[in-house]
Design a protein around this motif. Sequence first.
Motif, PDB file in Angstrom:
ATOM      1  N   ALA A 188       0.839  -1.204   0.000  1.00  0.00           N
ATOM      2  CA  ALA A 188       0.000   0.000   0.000  1.00  0.00           C
ATOM      3  C   ALA A 188       0.865   1.242   0.000  1.00  0.00           C
ATOM      4  N   VAL A 189       0.399   2.258  -0.730  1.00  0.00           N
ATOM      5  CA  VAL A 189       0.962   3.606  -0.627  1.00  0.00           C
ATOM      6  C   VAL A 189       0.073   4.375   0.346  1.00  0.00           C
ATOM      7  N   VAL A 190       0.673   5.002   1.347  1.00  0.00           N
ATOM      8  CA  VAL A 190      -0.089   5.836   2.266  1.00  0.00           C
ATOM      9  C   VAL A 190       0.425   7.265   2.148  1.00  0.00           C
ATOM     10  N   LEU A 191      -0.439   8.160   1.666  1.00  0.00           N
ATOM     11  CA  LEU A 191      -0.131   9.585   1.653  1.00  0.00           C
ATOM     12  C   LEU A 191      -0.727  10.170   2.921  1.00  0.00           C
TER      13      LEU A 191
ATOM     14  N   ILE B 112       1.871  -1.511  -6.668  1.00  0.00           N
ATOM     15  CA  ILE B 112       1.118  -1.484  -5.412  1.00  0.00           C
ATOM     16  C   ILE B 112      -0.368  -1.333  -5.735  1.00  0.00           C
ATOM     17  N   PRO B 113      -1.249  -2.121  -5.101  1.00  0.00           N
ATOM     18  CA  PRO B 113      -2.665  -2.116  -5.462  1.00  0.00           C
ATOM     19  C   PRO B 113      -3.547  -1.115  -4.707  1.00  0.00           C
ATOM     20  N   LEU B 114      -2.974  -0.359  -3.774  1.00  0.00           N
ATOM     21  CA  LEU B 114      -3.803   0.546  -2.970  1.00  0.00           C
ATOM     22  C   LEU B 114      -3.073   1.853  -2.691  1.00  0.00           C
ATOM     23  N   VAL B 115      -3.764   2.968  -2.909  1.00  0.00           N
ATOM     24  CA  VAL B 115      -3.285   4.279  -2.484  1.00  0.00           C
ATOM     25  C   VAL B 115      -4.279   4.807  -1.453  1.00  0.00           C
ATOM     26  N   LEU B 116      -3.801   5.078  -0.245  1.00  0.00           N
ATOM     27  CA  LEU B 116      -4.661   5.570   0.827  1.00  0.00           C
ATOM     28  C   LEU B 116      -4.251   6.988   1.198  1.00  0.00           C
TER      29      LEU B 116
ATOM     30  N   VAL C  56       5.446  14.654  -4.838  1.00  0.00           N
ATOM     31  CA  VAL C  56       4.534  13.720  -4.177  1.00  0.00           C
ATOM     32  C   VAL C  56       3.818  12.861  -5.217  1.00  0.00           C
ATOM     33  N   LEU C  57       3.317  13.495  -6.267  1.00  0.00           N
ATOM     34  CA  LEU C  57       2.641  12.748  -7.328  1.00  0.00           C
ATOM     35  C   LEU C  57       3.580  11.726  -7.972  1.00  0.00           C
ATOM     36  N   GLY C  58       4.809  12.143  -8.205  1.00  0.00           N
ATOM     37  CA  GLY C  58       5.778  11.228  -8.791  1.00  0.00           C
ATOM     38  C   GLY C  58       6.089  10.056  -7.875  1.00  0.00           C
ATOM     39  N   SER C  59       6.161  10.324  -6.579  1.00  0.00           N
ATOM     40  CA  SER C  59       6.442   9.259  -5.614  1.00  0.00           C
ATOM     41  C   SER C  59       5.303   8.243  -5.574  1.00  0.00           C
ATOM     42  N   ILE C  60       4.073   8.740  -5.596  1.00  0.00           N
ATOM     43  CA  ILE C  60       2.914   7.848  -5.606  1.00  0.00           C
ATOM     44  C   ILE C  60       2.860   7.055  -6.900  1.00  0.00           C
ATOM     45  N   ALA C  61       3.115   7.733  -8.020  1.00  0.00           N
ATOM     46  CA  ALA C  61       3.119   7.052  -9.319  1.00  0.00           C
ATOM     47  C   ALA C  61       4.184   5.972  -9.358  1.00  0.00           C
ATOM     48  N   TYR C  62       5.326   6.253  -8.766  1.00  0.00           N
ATOM     49  CA  TYR C  62       6.396   5.241  -8.713  1.00  0.00           C
ATOM     50  C   TYR C  62       5.906   3.991  -7.995  1.00  0.00           C
ATOM     51  N   GLY C  63       5.235   4.188  -6.863  1.00  0.00           N
ATOM     52  CA  GLY C  63       4.730   3.045  -6.117  1.00  0.00           C
ATOM     53  C   GLY C  63       3.721   2.230  -6.900  1.00  0.00           C
ATOM     54  N   VAL C  64       2.830   2.914  -7.600  1.00  0.00           N
ATOM     55  CA  VAL C  64       1.766   2.224  -8.335  1.00  0.00           C
ATOM     56  C   VAL C  64       2.279   1.614  -9.635  1.00  0.00           C
ATOM     57  N   LEU C  65       3.022   2.386 -10.409  1.00  0.00           N
ATOM     58  CA  LEU C  65       3.412   1.959 -11.749  1.00  0.00           C
ATOM     59  C   LEU C  65       4.643   1.066 -11.757  1.00  0.00           C
ATOM     60  N   GLU C  66       5.583   1.312 -10.875  1.00  0.00           N
ATOM     61  CA  GLU C  66       6.815   0.538 -10.870  1.00  0.00           C
ATOM     62  C   GLU C  66       6.797  -0.614  -9.868  1.00  0.00           C
ATOM     63  N   LEU C  67       6.246  -0.362  -8.681  1.00  0.00           N
ATOM     64  CA  LEU C  67       6.183  -1.417  -7.664  1.00  0.00           C
ATOM     65  C   LEU C  67       4.878  -2.198  -7.715  1.00  0.00           C
TER      66      LEU C  67
ATOM     67  N   LEU D 102       8.709  -3.232   8.314  1.00  0.00           N
ATOM     68  CA  LEU D 102       9.629  -2.890   7.248  1.00  0.00           C
ATOM     69  C   LEU D 102       9.168  -3.499   5.923  1.00  0.00           C
ATOM     70  N   GLY D 103       9.170  -2.691   4.882  1.00  0.00           N
ATOM     71  CA  GLY D 103       8.833  -3.180   3.560  1.00  0.00           C
ATOM     72  C   GLY D 103       7.348  -3.333   3.279  1.00  0.00           C
ATOM     73  N   ASP D 104       6.487  -2.985   4.247  1.00  0.00           N
ATOM     74  CA  ASP D 104       5.054  -3.194   4.072  1.00  0.00           C
ATOM     75  C   ASP D 104       4.354  -2.011   3.402  1.00  0.00           C
ATOM     76  N   LEU D 105       4.733  -0.795   3.783  1.00  0.00           N
ATOM     77  CA  LEU D 105       4.066   0.408   3.275  1.00  0.00           C
ATOM     78  C   LEU D 105       5.056   1.331   2.591  1.00  0.00           C
ATOM     79  N   LEU D 106       4.604   1.946   1.503  1.00  0.00           N
ATOM     80  CA  LEU D 106       5.356   3.036   0.887  1.00  0.00           C
ATOM     81  C   LEU D 106       4.698   4.315   1.387  1.00  0.00           C
ATOM     82  N   THR D 107       5.349   5.025   2.284  1.00  0.00           N
ATOM     83  CA  THR D 107       4.725   6.189   2.907  1.00  0.00           C
ATOM     84  C   THR D 107       5.272   7.483   2.321  1.00  0.00           C
ATOM     85  N   VAL D 108       4.337   8.391   2.035  1.00  0.00           N
ATOM     86  CA  VAL D 108       4.658   9.734   1.551  1.00  0.00           C
ATOM     87  C   VAL D 108       3.949  10.687   2.505  1.00  0.00           C
ATOM     88  N   ARG D 109       4.675  11.636   3.094  1.00  0.00           N
ATOM     89  CA  ARG D 109       4.060  12.480   4.117  1.00  0.00           C
ATOM     90  C   ARG D 109       4.345  13.956   3.839  1.00  0.00           C
ATOM     91  N   THR D 110       3.275  14.742   3.793  1.00  0.00           N
ATOM     92  CA  THR D 110       3.385  16.187   3.666  1.00  0.00           C
ATOM     93  C   THR D 110       2.357  16.816   4.596  1.00  0.00           C
TER      94      THR D 110
END
Length: 259
Positions: free
Chosen positions: A109-112, A159-163, A146-157, A129-137
């Motif tokens: 999961a990506v958690v913004l 990841i099936p969920l952005v929260l 931030v958009l690029g970081s989320i896109a990286y998680g979804v498109l490259e890794l 460790l390794g469970d969440l890709l966290t982006v915090r602002t």
Amino acid sequence: MNSEDTPLRPSGLPPAAATRTRFGAARPARRGFLRAGLTGAAVLGTGVTLGAVPASGASRGTSRRPSTPQEALRELTAGNERWRTYREKHPDETPAVRQTLTSGQHPFAVVLGCVDSRVPPELVFDQGLGDLLTVRTAGEVLDEAVLGSIAYGVLELEIPLVLVLGHQSCGAVRAAVEADISGEELPAHIQYLADQIAPNIDRAKEGDARVDSTIDANIRAVHARLAAEPDLAAKVSAGQLAVVGARYELSDQHVHRLA
């Protein structure tokens, strides 16, 4: 909280929106380079297990990780329930997991979230460790990084969920609301944050109610913007991704879904 608010749980996936791409389609060669260089191609290509699971159940293998939006939501829901009832497992912290993660990552999961020190996603959802890709602002404010970081998680890794995770008593939202009322300029870069939040201010309410309602409105606005990003929307349409908005209550440590 609004009457429409519901607990964080799997449900229908958000609708796809928009057709024009912000990030652009990832070319196969570049995508392969990113995966190999930043995450380890073996992990993404074959689903390598994150080490043996000890008897204590304090870690889990990659084969058991959530791989669909619904599974990812269920895992976050279960983790938040453990957190709020003081039954944390503190998963994926073992020496074996730490060693395995040196060769790659496979978060589910990506958690913004906000930068607020009281709302660390790994604790709120009892993940390791390794469970969440966290982006915090502050205030979950979006910008290109931030958009690029989320896109990286979804498109490259993949990841099936952005929260999108907002929270009760958000200082960034309060600052934006108070600046809007007073008309005073905030210091340096903090004004940028307030400017991003300002369109979501609920001026139909007063005092603390305005701040609280704006927190919800801001979460929904960030969620809507992410769900409308063409590359993410395409994943949603294909059933490979869910974009969800949720709120964390400091008073009872509960995460509930808003969008």
